[in-house]
Design a protein around this motif. Sequence first.
Motif, short mmCIF file in Angstrom:
data_model
loop_
_atom_site.label_atom_id
_atom_site.label_comp_id
_atom_site.label_asym_id
_atom_site.label_seq_id
_atom_site.Cartn_x
_atom_site.Cartn_y
_atom_site.Cartn_z
N GLN A 56 100.00 44.40 11.11
CA GLN A 56 100.43 45.58 10.37
C GLN A 56 100.72 45.23 8.91
O GLN A 56 101.35 44.21 8.61
N LYS A 57 100.23 46.06 8.01
CA LYS A 57 100.53 45.93 6.59
C LYS A 57 100.81 47.32 6.03
O LYS A 57 100.20 48.29 6.46
N THR A 58 101.70 47.38 5.08
CA THR A 58 101.93 48.65 4.41
C THR A 58 100.80 48.89 3.40
O THR A 58 100.12 47.95 2.97
N THR A 59 100.63 50.14 3.03
CA THR A 59 99.61 50.47 2.03
C THR A 59 99.88 49.74 0.73
O THR A 59 98.96 49.26 0.06
N GLU A 60 101.16 49.62 0.37
CA GLU A 60 101.53 48.95 -0.88
C GLU A 60 101.10 47.48 -0.87
O GLU A 60 100.63 46.95 -1.88
N VAL A 61 101.26 46.82 0.27
CA VAL A 61 100.87 45.41 0.38
C VAL A 61 99.36 45.28 0.21
O VAL A 61 98.87 44.39 -0.51
N VAL A 62 98.61 46.16 0.86
CA VAL A 62 97.14 46.11 0.76
C VAL A 62 96.70 46.33 -0.68
O VAL A 62 95.85 45.60 -1.21
N ILE A 63 97.31 47.31 -1.35
CA ILE A 63 96.96 47.60 -2.75
C ILE A 63 97.27 46.40 -3.63
O ILE A 63 96.45 46.01 -4.49
N ASP A 64 98.42 45.79 -3.44
CA ASP A 64 98.80 44.63 -4.26
C ASP A 64 97.82 43.47 -4.05
O ASP A 64 97.44 42.79 -5.01
N GLU A 65 97.41 43.26 -2.82
CA GLU A 65 96.46 42.17 -2.53
C GLU A 65 95.11 42.44 -3.19
O GLU A 65 94.49 41.53 -3.75
N ILE A 66 94.68 43.68 -3.12
CA ILE A 66 93.39 44.04 -3.70
C ILE A 66 93.43 43.92 -5.23
O ILE A 66 92.48 43.44 -5.85
N LYS A 67 94.54 44.33 -5.83
CA LYS A 67 94.66 44.24 -7.28
C LYS A 67 94.50 42.80 -7.77
O LYS A 67 93.95 42.55 -8.85
N LYS A 68 94.96 41.85 -6.97
CA LYS A 68 94.85 40.44 -7.34
C LYS A 68 93.40 39.95 -7.31
O LYS A 68 93.09 38.91 -7.89
N GLU A 69 92.54 40.70 -6.62
CA GLU A 69 91.13 40.30 -6.51
C GLU A 69 90.26 40.90 -7.61
O GLU A 69 89.13 40.44 -7.83
N ILE A 70 90.76 41.91 -8.29
CA ILE A 70 89.91 42.69 -9.20
C ILE A 70 89.30 41.85 -10.30
O ILE A 70 88.11 41.99 -10.62
N GLN A 71 90.08 40.97 -10.91
CA GLN A 71 89.54 40.16 -12.00
C GLN A 71 88.39 39.27 -11.53
O GLN A 71 87.37 39.12 -12.22
N ALA A 72 88.53 38.72 -10.34
CA ALA A 72 87.46 37.88 -9.78
C ALA A 72 86.21 38.72 -9.52
O ALA A 72 85.08 38.26 -9.75
N TRP A 73 86.40 39.95 -9.06
CA TRP A 73 85.26 40.85 -8.85
C TRP A 73 84.56 41.12 -10.18
O TRP A 73 83.33 41.08 -10.26
N GLN A 74 85.35 41.39 -11.21
CA GLN A 74 84.76 41.68 -12.52
C GLN A 74 83.99 40.48 -13.05
O GLN A 74 82.90 40.63 -13.61
N ASP A 75 84.55 39.29 -12.88
CA ASP A 75 83.88 38.07 -13.35
C ASP A 75 82.55 37.88 -12.63
O ASP A 75 81.54 37.51 -13.25
N THR A 76 82.55 38.12 -11.33
CA THR A 76 81.31 37.98 -10.56
C THR A 76 80.28 39.01 -11.00
O THR A 76 79.09 38.70 -11.14
N LEU A 77 80.74 40.22 -11.25
CA LEU A 77 79.84 41.29 -11.69
C LEU A 77 79.19 40.94 -13.02
O LEU A 77 77.97 41.13 -13.20
#
Length: 204
Positions: free
Chosen positions: A146-167
């Motif tokens: 179980q994870k709260t929506t807030e936890v999932v959002i925070d985890e995803i936000k930490k990935e965004i820069q890496a996604w942008q770099d790959t793109l």
Amino acid sequence: GEILLYILVQEFLKIPQLISKMSLKTSGQLHYQGADGIHVNYDGSNSTLNLYWGESKMYSSMNDAMGKCMESLKGFLLDPQSSGSVQERDLQLITANISANVNDPDLEDALVRYFDKDDDMSNSIVYKGLCFIGFDIGNYPADKIQKTTEVVIDEIKKEIQAWQDTLVKKIKNHNNLELKEIHVFLLPFPSVAEFRRIYLETIK
């Protein structure tokens, strides 16, 4: 993917669509292999017509999805605008279906001129890109975790820069593609395959 691309472009970019792959498929033109959608707007500041070529890719691997999307998009944005170009079939479909897709006679006449290669206005078309890229990530909770929506959002936000770099790397794999204006929507899924399965069952 085409439908999600259309929804996101309409909701966030407000760029009208001229033609879609889905409409051509449902009209019986199953041979169509062009862009997933073509959108258009007019820039009055310099009298140019911006033609946006849309591509959508959904893979379990983010790298594969980004790579395939840019590989497809490069032909529409970089191919010379000749009679045998990647864009030519799509442009023919636009002009052939323009009355069905445009309800303004004045706009229709203007578009016809832009797409007429014998008209000087055809030199004022600017090609741009639209992309929807869907891929799997493991941040969503599994069945017994179980994870709260807030936890999932925070985890995803930490990935965004890496996604942008790959793109950026995927774009730069193709000479001069980084010089083009491209709008990209990235959407992480728990499972692209499962989303596709449920969607196809829903529309049966």
